[in-house]
Design a protein around this motif. Sequence first.
Motif, PDB file in Angstrom:
ATOM      1  N   GLY A  74     -12.940  -1.589  22.734  1.00 26.39           N
ATOM      2  CA  GLY A  74     -11.714  -1.461  21.738  1.00 26.39           C
ATOM      3  C   GLY A  74     -12.035  -1.087  20.523  1.00 26.39           C
ATOM      4  N   ASP A  75     -13.371  -1.269  20.104  1.00 28.50           N
ATOM      5  CA  ASP A  75     -14.054  -1.150  18.629  1.00 28.50           C
ATOM      6  C   ASP A  75     -14.152   0.628  18.558  1.00 28.50           C
ATOM      7  N   MET A  76     -13.966   0.902  17.126  1.00 29.66           N
ATOM      8  CA  MET A  76     -13.964   2.317  16.765  1.00 29.66           C
ATOM      9  C   MET A  76     -15.355   2.568  16.538  1.00 29.66           C
ATOM     10  N   LEU A  77     -16.150   3.766  17.012  1.00 24.99           N
ATOM     11  CA  LEU A  77     -17.443   4.133  16.802  1.00 24.99           C
ATOM     12  C   LEU A  77     -17.475   4.686  15.429  1.00 24.99           C
ATOM     13  N   PRO A  78     -18.374   4.891  14.658  1.00 21.98           N
ATOM     14  CA  PRO A  78     -18.505   5.540  13.512  1.00 21.98           C
ATOM     15  C   PRO A  78     -18.184   7.110  13.728  1.00 21.98           C
ATOM     16  N   SER A  79     -17.591   7.701  12.761  1.00 20.46           N
ATOM     17  CA  SER A  79     -17.254   9.188  12.607  1.00 20.46           C
ATOM     18  C   SER A  79     -18.710   9.873  13.261  1.00 20.46           C
ATOM     19  N   VAL A  80     -18.377  11.124  13.641  1.00 17.53           N
ATOM     20  CA  VAL A  80     -19.625  11.956  13.785  1.00 17.53           C
ATOM     21  C   VAL A  80     -20.294  12.243  12.313  1.00 17.53           C
ATOM     22  N   ARG A  81     -19.720  12.359  11.338  1.00 15.13           N
ATOM     23  CA  ARG A  81     -20.390  12.506  10.080  1.00 15.13           C
ATOM     24  C   ARG A  81     -20.978  11.313   9.546  1.00 15.13           C
ATOM     25  N   ALA A  82     -20.169  10.253   9.802  1.00 15.48           N
ATOM     26  CA  ALA A  82     -20.952   9.079   9.157  1.00 15.48           C
ATOM     27  C   ALA A  82     -22.042   8.606  10.062  1.00 15.48           C
ATOM     28  N   PHE A  83     -22.094   8.869  11.465  1.00 18.00           N
ATOM     29  CA  PHE A  83     -23.203   8.531  12.166  1.00 18.00           C
ATOM     30  C   PHE A  83     -24.597   9.316  11.992  1.00 18.00           C
ATOM     31  N   ALA A  84     -24.015  10.669  11.779  1.00 15.63           N
ATOM     32  CA  ALA A  84     -25.076  11.783  11.475  1.00 15.63           C
ATOM     33  C   ALA A  84     -25.939  11.170  10.273  1.00 15.63           C
ATOM     34  N   ALA A  85     -25.172  10.971   9.175  1.00 13.82           N
ATOM     35  CA  ALA A  85     -25.717  10.662   7.620  1.00 13.82           C
ATOM     36  C   ALA A  85     -26.589   9.304   7.944  1.00 13.82           C
ATOM     37  N   GLN A  86     -25.998   8.317   8.802  1.00 15.98           N
ATOM     38  CA  GLN A  86     -26.674   7.234   8.770  1.00 15.98           C
ATOM     39  C   GLN A  86     -28.284   7.541   9.602  1.00 15.98           C
ATOM     40  N   GLN A  87     -28.069   8.318  10.545  1.00 18.96           N
ATOM     41  CA  GLN A  87     -29.199   8.663  11.470  1.00 18.96           C
ATOM     42  C   GLN A  87     -30.085   9.784  10.805  1.00 18.96           C
ATOM     43  N   GLY A  88     -29.671  10.488   9.824  1.00 20.66           N
ATOM     44  CA  GLY A  88     -30.517  11.664   9.418  1.00 20.66           C
ATOM     45  C   GLY A  88     -30.552  12.747  10.267  1.00 20.66           C
ATOM     46  N   ALA A  89     -29.323  12.840  11.109  1.00 18.56           N
ATOM     47  CA  ALA A  89     -29.303  13.858  12.089  1.00 18.56           C
ATOM     48  C   ALA A  89     -28.098  15.069  11.781  1.00 18.56           C
ATOM     49  N   ASN A  90     -28.189  15.952  12.650  1.00 13.93           N
ATOM     50  CA  ASN A  90     -27.189  17.148  12.328  1.00 13.93           C
ATOM     51  C   ASN A  90     -25.681  16.496  13.008  1.00 13.93           C
ATOM     52  N   PRO A  91     -24.836  16.551  12.343  1.00 13.61           N
ATOM     53  CA  PRO A  91     -23.400  16.358  12.883  1.00 13.61           C
ATOM     54  C   PRO A  91     -23.172  17.088  14.241  1.00 13.61           C
ATOM     55  N   LEU A  92     -23.704  18.196  14.697  1.00 12.15           N
ATOM     56  CA  LEU A  92     -23.514  18.895  16.035  1.00 12.15           C
ATOM     57  C   LEU A  92     -24.461  18.119  16.889  1.00 12.15           C
ATOM     58  N   THR A  93     -25.294  17.628  16.657  1.00 12.12           N
ATOM     59  CA  THR A  93     -26.227  16.654  17.448  1.00 12.12           C
ATOM     60  C   THR A  93     -25.493  15.349  17.902  1.00 12.12           C
ATOM     61  N   VAL A  94     -25.092  14.791  16.834  1.00 11.93           N
ATOM     62  CA  VAL A  94     -24.418  13.501  17.106  1.00 11.93           C
ATOM     63  C   VAL A  94     -23.001  13.717  18.129  1.00 11.93           C
ATOM     64  N   ALA A  95     -22.284  14.831  17.888  1.00 17.41           N
ATOM     65  CA  ALA A  95     -21.185  15.436  18.640  1.00 17.41           C
ATOM     66  C   ALA A  95     -21.435  15.392  19.968  1.00 17.41           C
ATOM     67  N   LYS A  96     -22.972  15.895  20.292  1.00 17.66           N
ATOM     68  CA  LYS A  96     -23.193  16.139  21.482  1.00 17.66           C
ATOM     69  C   LYS A  96     -23.585  14.879  22.219  1.00 17.66           C
ATOM     70  N   ALA A  97     -24.013  13.799  21.772  1.00 15.96           N
ATOM     71  CA  ALA A  97     -24.123  12.522  21.987  1.00 15.96           C
ATOM     72  C   ALA A  97     -22.870  12.011  22.429  1.00 15.96           C
ATOM     73  N   TYR A  98     -21.970  11.869  21.401  1.00 17.19           N
ATOM     74  CA  TYR A  98     -20.691  11.510  21.698  1.00 17.19           C
ATOM     75  C   TYR A  98     -20.068  12.066  22.867  1.00 17.19           C
ATOM     76  N   GLN A  99     -20.366  13.400  23.097  1.00 10.68           N
ATOM     77  CA  GLN A  99     -19.565  13.943  24.246  1.00 10.68           C
ATOM     78  C   GLN A  99     -19.898  13.286  25.514  1.00 10.68           C
ATOM     79  N   LEU A 100     -21.278  12.902  25.468  1.00  8.60           N
ATOM     80  CA  LEU A 100     -21.771  12.272  26.745  1.00  8.60           C
ATOM     81  C   LEU A 100     -21.205  10.842  27.185  1.00  8.60           C
ATOM     82  N   PHE A 101     -20.605  10.102  26.208  1.00  3.41           N
ATOM     83  CA  PHE A 101     -19.891   8.984  26.396  1.00  3.41           C
ATOM     84  C   PHE A 101     -18.416   9.277  26.621  1.00  3.41           C
ATOM     85  N   GLN A 102     -17.907  10.506  26.216  1.00  2.00           N
ATOM     86  CA  GLN A 102     -16.547  11.080  26.671  1.00  2.00           C
ATOM     87  C   GLN A 102     -16.728  11.479  28.214  1.00  2.00           C
TER      88      GLN A 102
END
Length: 113
Positions: A28-56
């Motif tokens: 029920g908790d909200m995950l960090p936004s793609v941009r926020a998680f990308a900034a936190q991890q030092g990753a490209n937002p498109l790469t984070v979006a791909k990881a999130y897509q796996l969860f979807q």
Amino acid sequence: MKTESKPVYLKLRDEIAAAILDGRFSEGDMLPSVRAFAAQQGANPLTVAKAYQLFQDNGLVDVKRGVGLFVARGAVARLRTTERDHFIGHVWPEVRAQMQRAGIDPAELLALS
């Protein structure tokens, strides 16, 4: 033991899965936004979006358009089963073989705990 080299999006997926399993994100908790998680991890937002897509794709998150991604009900149990199956099928055989080569008795390790 061989080193496993994974694509970045799978490493990010593992990081998110660990956070859910460790209780940093509950169902029920909200995950960090793609941009926020990308900034936190030092990753490209498109790469984070791909990881999130796996969860979807696996039904582990609920998407609320315009709001964000939320950990789905039952996600913890499904992730735990997946992690357990992966460990038993892929990680443990290599660990067991390395222990045998090193002469380590599993009972010794259990006694140390």
